[in-house]
Design a protein around this motif. Structure first.
Motif, PDB file in Angstrom:
ATOM      1  N   THR A  90      44.988  33.204  40.018  1.00  0.00           N
ATOM      2  CA  THR A  90      44.302  33.159  38.730  1.00  0.00           C
ATOM      3  C   THR A  90      45.095  32.358  37.705  1.00  0.00           C
ATOM      4  O   THR A  90      44.528  31.566  36.946  1.00  0.00           O
ATOM      5  N   GLY A  91      46.405  32.540  37.682  1.00  0.00           N
ATOM      6  CA  GLY A  91      47.219  31.749  36.770  1.00  0.00           C
ATOM      7  C   GLY A  91      47.214  30.269  37.110  1.00  0.00           C
ATOM      8  O   GLY A  91      47.233  29.411  36.223  1.00  0.00           O
ATOM      9  N   GLU A 143      44.940  39.408  31.042  1.00  0.00           N
ATOM     10  CA  GLU A 143      45.117  40.639  31.818  1.00  0.00           C
ATOM     11  C   GLU A 143      43.931  40.782  32.755  1.00  0.00           C
ATOM     12  O   GLU A 143      42.780  40.657  32.333  1.00  0.00           O
ATOM     13  N   VAL A 144      44.230  41.040  34.026  1.00  0.00           N
ATOM     14  CA  VAL A 144      43.206  41.069  35.058  1.00  0.00           C
ATOM     15  C   VAL A 144      43.288  42.394  35.797  1.00  0.00           C
ATOM     16  O   VAL A 144      44.382  42.890  36.093  1.00  0.00           O
ATOM     17  N   ASP A 158      48.943  32.494  31.329  1.00  0.00           N
ATOM     18  CA  ASP A 158      50.035  33.372  31.743  1.00  0.00           C
ATOM     19  C   ASP A 158      49.419  34.727  32.110  1.00  0.00           C
ATOM     20  O   ASP A 158      49.111  35.534  31.229  1.00  0.00           O
ATOM     21  N   VAL A 159      49.241  34.969  33.392  1.00  0.00           N
ATOM     22  CA  VAL A 159      48.553  36.166  33.869  1.00  0.00           C
ATOM     23  C   VAL A 159      49.575  37.250  34.171  1.00  0.00           C
ATOM     24  O   VAL A 159      50.524  37.022  34.933  1.00  0.00           O
ATOM     25  N   ARG A 160      49.369  38.390  33.560  1.00  0.00           N
ATOM     26  CA  ARG A 160      50.233  39.534  33.860  1.00  0.00           C
ATOM     27  C   ARG A 160      49.905  40.074  35.240  1.00  0.00           C
ATOM     28  O   ARG A 160      48.901  39.721  35.845  1.00  0.00           O
ATOM     29  N   ARG A 204      49.752  45.233  47.764  1.00  0.00           N
ATOM     30  CA  ARG A 204      50.771  44.372  47.151  1.00  0.00           C
ATOM     31  C   ARG A 204      50.454  42.899  47.402  1.00  0.00           C
ATOM     32  O   ARG A 204      50.600  42.062  46.512  1.00  0.00           O
ATOM     33  N   ARG A 205      49.981  42.591  48.610  1.00  0.00           N
ATOM     34  CA  ARG A 205      49.638  41.204  48.937  1.00  0.00           C
ATOM     35  C   ARG A 205      48.456  40.718  48.104  1.00  0.00           C
ATOM     36  O   ARG A 205      48.456  39.599  47.583  1.00  0.00           O
ATOM     37  N   VAL A 206      47.440  41.560  47.984  1.00  0.00           N
ATOM     38  CA  VAL A 206      46.275  41.196  47.165  1.00  0.00           C
ATOM     39  C   VAL A 206      46.681  41.027  45.707  1.00  0.00           C
ATOM     40  O   VAL A 206      46.246  40.092  45.019  1.00  0.00           O
ATOM     41  N   GLN A 207      47.524  41.913  45.217  1.00  0.00           N
ATOM     42  CA  GLN A 207      47.954  41.851  43.823  1.00  0.00           C
ATOM     43  C   GLN A 207      48.710  40.560  43.530  1.00  0.00           C
ATOM     44  O   GLN A 207      48.439  39.878  42.531  1.00  0.00           O
TER      45      GLN A 207
END
Length: 318
Positions: free
Chosen positions: A77-78, A49-50, A84-86, A67-70
């Motif tokens: 990161t994944g 979780e990040v 598995d990054v949420r 939204r683009r940054v997210q």
């Protein structure tokens, strides 16, 4: 033939994931327009979780930029960690002027705010109170369980601290001051935990509209105050500006060095309302603007009324 050695296990630390997420923020927008002001990560097995706090360029559509940054932080990161990054949590803490102007002819439309429910407040994880309470409970229960195991399996006498505590509770009654003070302390601790559980915390964040249900957007109150301060400072004749942003109200106080006071107040009000509308806050702030002249304030020059045609000036003598 040599037998293959036993394969090891690769462990990705929280610190590594946090640093990778912070670097991914810089890669999200062209020319490194976004930068990370803070980040956190929690790795549990093969999942992570990040959460990142970012400073975004201004002016730019807030919702699609977040939204683009997210999306980039989550995917990057994944990809680099193999976890598995949420969906990453993104908080906007500052708005900075864009480094390069947009090319001519380029237009970008801002999507309409989503009709889905947006949380009223950004809830805090309460890590410090939860960690302290968990540590105390773990130590107490661990010591008690260890002593019971030693008594029943090792046939040892009970620990002095346990027998001493039972003897003290047996001797002292409910009406004595130590017992009353301990009960009062437990009651206050319970009230404090209840307040922490029902209040969101993180009072410095204001929730904003998001384009998708899975996206949560929040703007730091300090960033909104800086935006209003810069907007009001651009008004002609304004010398200094003081801004205070609360949960439901924004107050702008400007000191006027020269010019018309009413006109300056109208200009600041219109510019501040446009700036707040661009933030896309879920609950619009009530705006209050006050303009006061400085001691050295220079009033605007008085306009002379035009002389009607055909008017004859009065003669000096009869």
């Amino acid at each position: 033939m040599t037998t293959p050695e036993r394969r090891g296990t690769t462990t990705v630390s929280d610190r590594a994931v946090r640093r990778i997420a912070g670097r991914a923020v810089i890669e999200a927008l062209p020319d490194g327009a976004a930068r990370a002001t803070g980040s956190s990560a929690a790795v549990r097995g093969g999942r992570a979780e990040v959460a990142v706090d970012v400073a975004l360029p201004y002016p730019a559509p807030l919702t699609p930029t977040v939204r683009r940054v997210q999306d980039h932080v989550t995917a990057r990161t994944g990809e680099l960690t193999g976890l598995d990054v949420r969906t990453a949590r993104v908080g906007v803490t500052a708005l900075t002027p864009a480094r390069t102007p947009e090319p001519e002819g380029a237009t970008e439309t801002t999507p309409a705010p989503s009709r889905t429910r947006v949380p009223r407040r950004w809830w805090s994880q309460r890590r410090l109170p939860l960690g302290v309470l968990t540590l105390l409970a773990t130590l107490t229960c661990g010591a008690l369980a260890t002593d019971l195991i030693l008594v029943h399996t090792g046939h040892r006498p009970a620990a002095l601290w346990r027998t001493g505590a039972l003897h003290w509770l047996y001797v002292h009654g409910p009406g004595e001051p130590p017992v009353t003070a301990a009960a009062l302390g437990c009651a206050l601790l319970g009230v404090w935990l209840i307040v922490l559980s029902v209040t969101p915390g993180r009072r410095g964040l204001l929730t904003a509209h998001s384009p998708a249900p899975a996206t949560r957007v929040a703007v730091d109150r300090g960033a909104v105050a800086a935006l209003l301060r810069d907007t009001a400072a651009g008004t002609e004749g304004v010398d200094t500006v003081a801004v205070r942003v609360r949960r439901r109200r924004a107050t702008v106080r400007a000191a006027l060095a020269f010019g018309d006071r009413a006109a300056a107040r109208d200009q600041i009000t219109d510019a501040a309302r446009r700036a707040l509308a661009e933030c896309g806050l879920r609950r619009p702030l009530r705006l209050r603007v006050a303009v006061r002249p400085l001691p050295v304030w220079t009033p605007p020059p008085a306009e002379t009324a035009p002389v009607p045609l055909g008017a004859v000036a009065p003669a000096g003598g009869s």
